[in-house]
Scaffold this active site. Structure first.
Site, PDB file in Angstrom:
ATOM      1  N   ASP A  60       8.378  71.272  44.210  1.00  0.00           N
ATOM      2  CA  ASP A  60       7.119  71.828  44.715  1.00  0.00           C
ATOM      3  C   ASP A  60       7.238  73.348  44.655  1.00  0.00           C
ATOM      4  O   ASP A  60       8.060  73.935  45.371  1.00  0.00           O
ATOM      5  CB  ASP A  60       6.935  71.341  46.162  1.00  0.00           C
ATOM      6  CG  ASP A  60       5.700  71.927  46.826  1.00  0.00           C
ATOM      7  OD1 ASP A  60       4.984  72.723  46.185  1.00  0.00           O
ATOM      8  OD2 ASP A  60       5.461  71.581  48.002  1.00  0.00           O
ATOM      9  N   TYR A 153      -9.469  80.447  45.448  1.00  0.00           N
ATOM     10  CA  TYR A 153      -8.900  80.354  44.092  1.00  0.00           C
ATOM     11  C   TYR A 153      -9.022  81.700  43.359  1.00  0.00           C
ATOM     12  O   TYR A 153      -8.078  82.146  42.702  1.00  0.00           O
ATOM     13  CB  TYR A 153      -9.640  79.247  43.338  1.00  0.00           C
ATOM     14  CG  TYR A 153      -9.118  78.941  41.950  1.00  0.00           C
ATOM     15  CD1 TYR A 153      -7.906  78.280  41.769  1.00  0.00           C
ATOM     16  CD2 TYR A 153      -9.850  79.289  40.814  1.00  0.00           C
ATOM     17  CE1 TYR A 153      -7.440  77.985  40.499  1.00  0.00           C
ATOM     18  CE2 TYR A 153      -9.392  78.988  39.548  1.00  0.00           C
ATOM     19  CZ  TYR A 153      -8.190  78.335  39.391  1.00  0.00           C
ATOM     20  OH  TYR A 153      -7.729  78.048  38.131  1.00  0.00           O
TER      21      TYR A 153
HETATM   22  P1  NAP Z   1      -3.977  70.098  36.301  1.00  0.00           P
HETATM   23  O1  NAP Z   1      -4.442  69.266  35.168  1.00  0.00           O
HETATM   24  O2  NAP Z   1      -4.527  69.840  37.659  1.00  0.00           O
HETATM   25  O3  NAP Z   1      -2.365  70.061  36.344  1.00  0.00           O
HETATM   26  C1  NAP Z   1      -1.703  70.786  37.338  1.00  0.00           C
HETATM   27  C2  NAP Z   1      -0.205  70.738  37.114  1.00  0.00           C
HETATM   28  O4  NAP Z   1       0.417  71.517  38.139  1.00  0.00           O
HETATM   29  C3  NAP Z   1       0.363  69.339  37.216  1.00  0.00           C
HETATM   30  O5  NAP Z   1       1.458  69.228  36.342  1.00  0.00           O
HETATM   31  C4  NAP Z   1       0.849  69.275  38.672  1.00  0.00           C
HETATM   32  O6  NAP Z   1       1.919  68.377  38.872  1.00  0.00           O
HETATM   33  C5  NAP Z   1       1.332  70.693  38.860  1.00  0.00           C
HETATM   34  N1  NAP Z   1       1.348  71.096  40.245  1.00  0.00           N
HETATM   35  C6  NAP Z   1       0.306  71.142  41.113  1.00  0.00           C
HETATM   36  N2  NAP Z   1       0.729  71.552  42.317  1.00  0.00           N
HETATM   37  C7  NAP Z   1       2.061  71.762  42.211  1.00  0.00           C
HETATM   38  C8  NAP Z   1       3.066  72.189  43.120  1.00  0.00           C
HETATM   39  N3  NAP Z   1       2.812  72.469  44.398  1.00  0.00           N
HETATM   40  N4  NAP Z   1       4.339  72.289  42.663  1.00  0.00           N
HETATM   41  C9  NAP Z   1       4.615  71.992  41.392  1.00  0.00           C
HETATM   42  N5  NAP Z   1       3.724  71.587  40.481  1.00  0.00           N
HETATM   43  C10 NAP Z   1       2.460  71.466  40.898  1.00  0.00           C
HETATM   44  O7  NAP Z   1      -4.276  71.662  36.037  1.00  0.00           O
HETATM   45  P2  NAP Z   1      -4.682  72.413  34.670  1.00  0.00           P
HETATM   46  O8  NAP Z   1      -6.141  72.339  34.519  1.00  0.00           O
HETATM   47  O9  NAP Z   1      -3.787  71.984  33.560  1.00  0.00           O
HETATM   48  O10 NAP Z   1      -4.340  73.917  35.097  1.00  0.00           O
HETATM   49  C11 NAP Z   1      -3.103  74.530  34.808  1.00  0.00           C
HETATM   50  C12 NAP Z   1      -3.179  75.998  35.223  1.00  0.00           C
HETATM   51  O11 NAP Z   1      -4.256  76.633  34.535  1.00  0.00           O
HETATM   52  C13 NAP Z   1      -3.455  76.202  36.717  1.00  0.00           C
HETATM   53  O12 NAP Z   1      -2.762  77.333  37.176  1.00  0.00           O
HETATM   54  C14 NAP Z   1      -4.952  76.464  36.752  1.00  0.00           C
HETATM   55  O13 NAP Z   1      -5.337  77.206  37.888  1.00  0.00           O
HETATM   56  C15 NAP Z   1      -5.125  77.247  35.468  1.00  0.00           C
HETATM   57  N6  NAP Z   1      -6.499  77.209  34.950  1.00  0.00           N
HETATM   58  C16 NAP Z   1      -7.084  76.032  34.585  1.00  0.00           C
HETATM   59  C17 NAP Z   1      -8.382  76.052  34.097  1.00  0.00           C
HETATM   60  C18 NAP Z   1      -9.091  74.805  33.658  1.00  0.00           C
HETATM   61  O14 NAP Z   1     -10.285  74.912  33.293  1.00  0.00           O
HETATM   62  N7  NAP Z   1      -8.456  73.646  33.632  1.00  0.00           N
HETATM   63  C19 NAP Z   1      -9.088  77.259  34.001  1.00  0.00           C
HETATM   64  C20 NAP Z   1      -8.458  78.430  34.406  1.00  0.00           C
HETATM   65  C21 NAP Z   1      -7.156  78.392  34.871  1.00  0.00           C
HETATM   66  P3  NAP Z   1       1.650  66.853  39.422  1.00  0.00           P
HETATM   67  O15 NAP Z   1       0.878  66.158  38.345  1.00  0.00           O
HETATM   68  O16 NAP Z   1       2.981  66.270  39.627  1.00  0.00           O
HETATM   69  O17 NAP Z   1       0.841  67.017  40.669  1.00  0.00           O
END
Ligand code: NAP
Length: 245
Positions: A60, A153
């Site tokens: 975590d 956020y």
């Molecule tokens: P996602 O699909 O929700 O995946 C999140 C990942 O982070 C998962 O591998 C999750 O692991 C892990 N995670 C969450 N909380 C955690 C913690 N406390 N400790 C360790 N690992 C943790 O997110 P995503 O859309 O791929 O986003 C990835 C990054 O890009 C994030 O920083 C997000 O803010 C940023 N972002 C995303 C978007 C978008 O449109 N998707 C846009 C801008 C920025 P588990 O599966 O084990 O929970």
């Protein structure tokens, strides 16, 4: 990449983090990634990184002891080296400000800000000894533009930009780059929860008129971590189909 580098990617079990692991593996890095709860998804990421040696660690990032353990395991896996750190793990807890609970603010700051801080503090010690390294932090276009319902956020992703620029200044003399990528709307579980009406509104705000794919972000991270990024530090690359124009 000419020789196999060691990349440590947080939140590599799903979405953008998984795509980053797969791309860096393809480009010649061995991969350590963490996940929080998705052990099965983590196994899937491991399988997809077929070119590389891969270690998946449950940790975590909001917990400093977990971060230290993750870094130690990554360093042991890399025979003492970590060449690339990607702080990708992130969460949302959306609400309008008047309804936002303290816990919703704390949870987002704990993972998105403090998690990146713990990881950068630990890994940069190693990179300083190596006199080389590359750190890429995942911000968001929301950290640049703001977004209604995402005060927590937006604060966290703006903080990531501030940390990136500050640390880039601290580490530049040792040839360690620190950059941020600011994705727009990317198709992952995080955005999969949007209603159809919100999605339509969002599409109107994207000049390209479509959402991005995790691979769009992974390609830019790989660019920054590869030869293309060798003279870039302290920058925020918006990868957003034009949202931040
Ligand atoms: P996602 O699909 O929700 O995946 C999140 C990942 O982070 C998962 O591998 C999750 O692991 C892990 N995670 C969450 N909380 C955690 C913690 N406390 N400790 C360790 N690992 C943790 O997110 P995503 O859309 O791929 O986003 C990835 C990054 O890009 C994030 O920083 C997000 O803010 C940023 N972002 C995303 C978007 C978008 O449109 N998707 C846009 C801008 C920025 P588990 O599966 O084990 O929970």
């Amino acid at each position: 990449m000419s020789e196999r580098k060691i990349a440590l990617v947080t939140g590599g079990s799903r979405g953008i983090g998984r795509a980053i692991c797969v791309k860096l593996a393809k480009d010649g890095a061995d991969i350590v990634f963490n996940y929080q709860s998705g052990a099965e998804a983590a196994e899937q990421t491991k399988k997809l990184c077929e070119e590389a040696r891969v270690l998946a660690v449950r940790a975590d990032v909001a917990n400093p002891e977990d971060c230290n353990r993750l870094i130690s395991e990554a360093a042991a896996f890399g025979n003492g080296r970590i060449d690339i750190l990607v702080n990708n793990a992130g969460i949302t807890r959306d609400n309008l400000l008047g309804r936002m609970k303290n816990e919703e603010m704390d949870a987002v700051l704990d993972v998105n800000v403090k998690g990146s801080f713990y990881m950068m503090r630990g890994v940069s010690k190693l990179m300083l000894r190596q006199k080389s390294g590359c750190i890429v932090n995942m911000s968001s276009v929301v950290g640049v533009l703001g977004n209604a319902g995402q005060v927590n956020y937006a604060a966290s992703k703006a903080a990531v930009i501030g940390m990136t620029k500050s640390l880039a200044r601290e580490l530049a003399s040792r040839h360690i780059s620190v950059n941020a990528v600011a994705p727009g709307m990317i198709e992952t579980d995080m955005t999969g929860v949007m209603s159809e009406s919100v999605r339509e509104k969002v599409l109107e705000s994207i000049p390209f008129r479509h959402m991005g794919k995790p691979e769009d972000i992974a390609n830019v991270v790989a660019f920054l971590a590869g030869e293309g990024g060798s003279y870039i530090t302290g920058q925020v690359l918006c990868v957003d189909g034009g949202m931040a124009i």
